[in-house]
Design a protein around this motif. Structure first.
Motif, mmCIF file in Angstrom:
data_model
loop_
_atom_site.group_PDB
_atom_site.id
_atom_site.type_symbol
_atom_site.label_atom_id
_atom_site.label_comp_id
_atom_site.label_asym_id
_atom_site.label_seq_id
_atom_site.Cartn_x
_atom_site.Cartn_y
_atom_site.Cartn_z
ATOM 1 N N ALA A 50 0.855 -1.194 0.000
ATOM 2 C CA ALA A 50 0.000 0.000 0.000
ATOM 3 C C ALA A 50 0.884 1.235 0.000
ATOM 4 C CB ALA A 50 -0.913 -0.009 1.227
ATOM 5 N N HIS A 51 0.532 2.214 -0.825
ATOM 6 C CA HIS A 51 1.390 3.383 -0.920
ATOM 7 C C HIS A 51 0.584 4.665 -1.045
ATOM 8 C CE1 HIS A 51 0.859 1.714 -4.979
ATOM 9 N NE2 HIS A 51 0.951 2.954 -5.438
ATOM 10 N N ASN A 52 1.202 5.735 -0.529
ATOM 11 C CA ASN A 52 0.579 7.065 -0.545
ATOM 12 C C ASN A 52 -0.790 7.028 0.130
ATOM 13 O OD1 ASN A 52 2.866 7.415 -2.036
ATOM 14 N ND2 ASN A 52 1.855 8.138 -3.887
ATOM 15 N N ILE A 53 -0.797 6.524 1.368
ATOM 16 C CA ILE A 53 -2.064 6.322 2.068
ATOM 17 C C ILE A 53 -2.465 7.506 2.933
ATOM 18 C CG2 ILE A 53 -1.697 3.825 2.055
ATOM 19 C CD1 ILE A 53 -1.134 3.963 5.055
ATOM 20 N N PHE A 54 -1.549 8.472 3.134
ATOM 21 C CA PHE A 54 -1.907 9.625 3.956
ATOM 22 C C PHE A 54 -1.634 10.929 3.214
ATOM 23 C CE2 PHE A 54 2.459 8.391 5.228
ATOM 24 C CZ PHE A 54 3.141 9.555 4.897
ATOM 25 N N SER A 55 -2.321 11.963 3.660
ATOM 26 C CA SER A 55 -2.053 13.320 3.194
ATOM 27 C C SER A 55 -1.313 14.059 4.291
ATOM 28 C CB SER A 55 -3.358 14.052 2.873
ATOM 29 O OG SER A 55 -4.072 13.398 1.842
ATOM 30 N N SER A 56 -0.694 15.171 3.936
ATOM 31 C CA SER A 56 -0.025 15.978 4.952
ATOM 32 C C SER A 56 -1.032 16.904 5.614
ATOM 33 C CB SER A 56 1.107 16.788 4.317
ATOM 34 O OG SER A 56 0.631 17.560 3.233
ATOM 35 N N ALA A 57 -0.850 17.109 6.902
ATOM 36 C CA ALA A 57 -1.651 18.081 7.623
ATOM 37 C C ALA A 57 -1.233 19.487 7.191
ATOM 38 C CB ALA A 57 -1.453 17.895 9.124
ATOM 39 N N PRO A 58 -2.080 20.494 7.423
ATOM 40 C CA PRO A 58 -1.748 21.858 6.976
ATOM 41 C C PRO A 58 -0.432 22.401 7.525
ATOM 42 C CG PRO A 58 -4.062 21.706 7.562
ATOM 43 C CD PRO A 58 -3.435 20.411 7.979
ATOM 44 N N ASP A 59 0.036 21.858 8.686
ATOM 45 C CA ASP A 59 1.264 22.388 9.283
ATOM 46 C C ASP A 59 2.528 21.743 8.732
ATOM 47 O OD1 ASP A 59 0.939 19.868 10.367
ATOM 48 O OD2 ASP A 59 1.482 20.447 12.413
ATOM 49 N N LEU A 116 4.560 18.210 12.969
ATOM 50 C CA LEU A 116 5.209 18.553 14.232
ATOM 51 C C LEU A 116 6.663 18.105 14.266
ATOM 52 C CD1 LEU A 116 2.321 17.649 16.690
ATOM 53 C CD2 LEU A 116 3.172 19.930 16.167
ATOM 54 N N ALA A 117 6.940 16.926 13.719
ATOM 55 C CA ALA A 117 8.306 16.411 13.758
ATOM 56 C C ALA A 117 9.182 17.022 12.668
ATOM 57 C CB ALA A 117 8.299 14.895 13.622
ATOM 58 N N THR A 118 8.594 17.316 11.513
ATOM 59 C CA THR A 118 9.399 17.776 10.385
ATOM 60 C C THR A 118 9.724 19.264 10.466
ATOM 61 O OG1 THR A 118 7.427 18.213 9.053
ATOM 62 C CG2 THR A 118 8.416 16.032 8.859
ATOM 63 N N ASN A 119 8.909 20.013 11.173
ATOM 64 C CA ASN A 119 9.123 21.459 11.234
ATOM 65 C C ASN A 119 10.096 21.824 12.345
ATOM 66 O OD1 ASN A 119 7.240 21.557 9.211
ATOM 67 N ND2 ASN A 119 5.540 22.067 10.550
ATOM 68 N N SER A 120 11.225 21.164 12.357
ATOM 69 C CA SER A 120 12.214 21.366 13.408
ATOM 70 C C SER A 120 13.576 21.672 12.793
ATOM 71 C CB SER A 120 12.333 20.118 14.289
ATOM 72 O OG SER A 120 11.093 19.774 14.872
ATOM 73 N N SER A 121 14.377 22.387 13.540
ATOM 74 C CA SER A 121 15.748 22.620 13.126
ATOM 75 C C SER A 121 16.647 21.600 13.798
ATOM 76 C CB SER A 121 16.197 24.030 13.527
ATOM 77 O OG SER A 121 17.593 24.169 13.349
ATOM 78 N N TYR A 122 17.479 20.937 12.985
ATOM 79 C CA TYR A 122 18.426 19.970 13.529
ATOM 80 C C TYR A 122 19.845 20.552 13.604
ATOM 81 C CZ TYR A 122 14.833 16.362 13.111
ATOM 82 O OH TYR A 122 13.692 15.610 13.247
ATOM 83 N N LYS A 123 19.944 21.861 13.518
ATOM 84 C CA LYS A 123 21.263 22.483 13.652
ATOM 85 C C LYS A 123 21.765 22.297 15.083
ATOM 86 C CE LYS A 123 20.431 26.034 10.143
ATOM 87 N NZ LYS A 123 20.311 27.495 9.892
ATOM 88 N N LEU A 124 23.041 21.958 15.204
ATOM 89 C CA LEU A 124 23.597 21.711 16.533
ATOM 90 C C LEU A 124 23.499 22.941 17.431
ATOM 91 C CD1 LEU A 124 26.730 19.523 15.743
ATOM 92 C CD2 LEU A 124 24.582 18.804 16.803
ATOM 93 N N GLU A 125 23.595 24.126 16.848
ATOM 94 C CA GLU A 125 23.515 25.330 17.671
ATOM 95 C C GLU A 125 22.102 25.542 18.239
ATOM 96 O OE1 GLU A 125 23.764 26.875 13.293
ATOM 97 O OE2 GLU A 125 24.523 25.185 14.498
ATOM 98 N N ASP A 126 21.110 24.851 17.658
ATOM 99 C CA ASP A 126 19.744 24.959 18.155
ATOM 100 C C ASP A 126 19.372 23.818 19.102
ATOM 101 O OD1 ASP A 126 19.388 27.222 16.586
ATOM 102 O OD2 ASP A 126 18.684 26.059 14.854
ATOM 103 N N MET A 168 5.453 16.818 20.599
ATOM 104 C CA MET A 168 4.654 15.595 20.596
ATOM 105 C C MET A 168 3.295 15.810 21.254
ATOM 106 S SD MET A 168 7.479 12.668 21.570
ATOM 107 C CE MET A 168 8.912 12.365 20.546
ATOM 108 N N MET A 169 3.251 16.641 22.272
ATOM 109 C CA MET A 169 2.024 16.816 23.036
ATOM 110 C C MET A 169 1.181 17.998 22.561
ATOM 111 S SD MET A 169 3.096 15.789 26.937
ATOM 112 C CE MET A 169 3.943 17.324 27.259
ATOM 113 N N SER A 170 1.530 18.573 21.411
ATOM 114 C CA SER A 170 0.745 19.697 20.890
ATOM 115 C C SER A 170 -0.202 19.276 19.771
ATOM 116 C CB SER A 170 1.673 20.811 20.402
ATOM 117 O OG SER A 170 2.494 20.371 19.351
ATOM 118 N N LEU A 171 -0.292 17.982 19.518
ATOM 119 C CA LEU A 171 -1.177 17.477 18.470
ATOM 120 C C LEU A 171 -2.642 17.730 18.845
ATOM 121 C CD1 LEU A 171 -0.838 15.981 15.767
ATOM 122 C CD2 LEU A 171 -1.070 13.831 17.015
ATOM 123 N N GLN A 172 -3.431 18.190 17.869
ATOM 124 C CA GLN A 172 -4.833 18.515 18.112
ATOM 125 C C GLN A 172 -5.728 17.809 17.102
ATOM 126 O OE1 GLN A 172 -6.048 20.544 20.605
ATOM 127 N NE2 GLN A 172 -3.975 20.860 21.425
#
Length: 286
Positions: free
Chosen positions: A148-157, A178-188, A198-202
């Motif tokens: 099965a492929h492409n079974i979900f859509s992205s949320a507006p965020d 929520l997980a993708t909109n993050s900075s993985y820069k070491l300075e951050d 994780m706990m801001s999902l609505q």
């Protein structure tokens, strides 16, 4: 309101150190789906670990960061002089050099490896609609094995807009950003707070099913050298195995499900939680 959540662990098979931490996310009863990279240093060990855990759904996490399953000489258009995929993490434009025939052989070999250990193929995958020979080969193999492929859509965020195939629209299945909109820069890193995310999902009255993919696990030299998402993985592991996160699930009466549950209307993951006496089983919610 019914609140369902797929907690997906990405990059399984990456390295022994990463997987050691990732297993903790599954063992604590939170993670319900494993996205496996079939070309990585710890892939075979990870597949053996997953073999006796049928309550988890399996996804094909097709990054192609490491080395082919086939001998490099059989797929020369895919590899560099070291026998690794020539595009690595940072040069996806080189994927256009891969021939359809060699990509097809490699993807088929990856699925044969999966089946040889798990006795089944992945449940889900994401396929790009692209004219690139490599992407066409991937889609052909996904369809060949009935994945099965492409079974979900992205949320507006979500920063990567995605639309599911029309046949899955009624699932109301969305990938949270929520997980993708993050900075993985070491300075951050000092400000990185995955638990808060994780706990801001609505949910809404539409009773969506949400998916979010995280990278909870340990880090090692290989990951530090190769990936921008490195020590952040340790914070994600700490967050998802915390009592605070588990209590959030319980207090908000969130039903943890796997991806087959979403597709088929089953209750495999909840049946597992009930069987092990987990406080995360919805039957224990007040």
């Amino acid at each position: 309101m019914r609140k369902r959540l797929v907690f997906r662990v990405d990059d399984l098979g990456y390295t022994p150190a990463y997987d050691m931490g990732a297993y903790r996310a599954f063992d604590c009863g939170v993670a319900s789906s494993a996205d496996v990279m079939f070309d990585s240093p710890d892939t075979i060990a990870a597949l053996h670990w997953l073999k006796d855990k049928p309550w988890l759904s399996i996804g094909w996490h097709r990054h192609l960061w490491e080395s082919p399953v086939l001998p490099p000489e059989e797929v020369p258009s895919l590899v560099d002089e070291k026998g690794r995929f020539k595009w690595g993490h940072r040069h996806p434009e080189r994927m256009q050099e891969a021939t359809y025939e060699e990509a097809l052989k490699e993807f088929d070999a990856q699925m044969k490896l999966c089946y040889s250990i798990l006795g089944k193929y992945p449940d889900v995958a994401n396929v790009k609609n692209s004219d690139l020979p490599l992407e066409k080969a991937f889609k052909a193999i996904v369809e060949k094995y009935g994945i099965a492929h492409n079974i979900f859509s992205s949320a507006p965020d979500h920063r990567h807009p995605t639309v599911c195939d029309p046949q899955y629209k009624d699932l109301r299945y969305y990938s949270s950003g929520l997980a993708t909109n993050s900075s993985y820069k070491l300075e951050d890193f000092k400000d990185y707070n995955p638990l808060e995310k994780m706990m801001s999902l609505q949910w809404t009255e539409a009773e969506e099913v949400f998916l979010y993919g995280w990278h909870p696990g340990y880090c090692d030299d290989h990951i530090m050298e190769e990936s921008t998402c490195n020590i952040h993985r340790c914070k994600e592991l700490q967050a998802c195995t915390s009592e605070t996160f588990k209590n959030w699930i319980i207090e908000n009466q969130i039903e943890l499900v796997n991806q087959r549950d979403v597709l088929n209307g089953t209750h495999e993951f909840q049946d597992h939680l009930k069987a092990i006496g987990s406080p995360l089983w919805i039957g224990n919610f007040k």
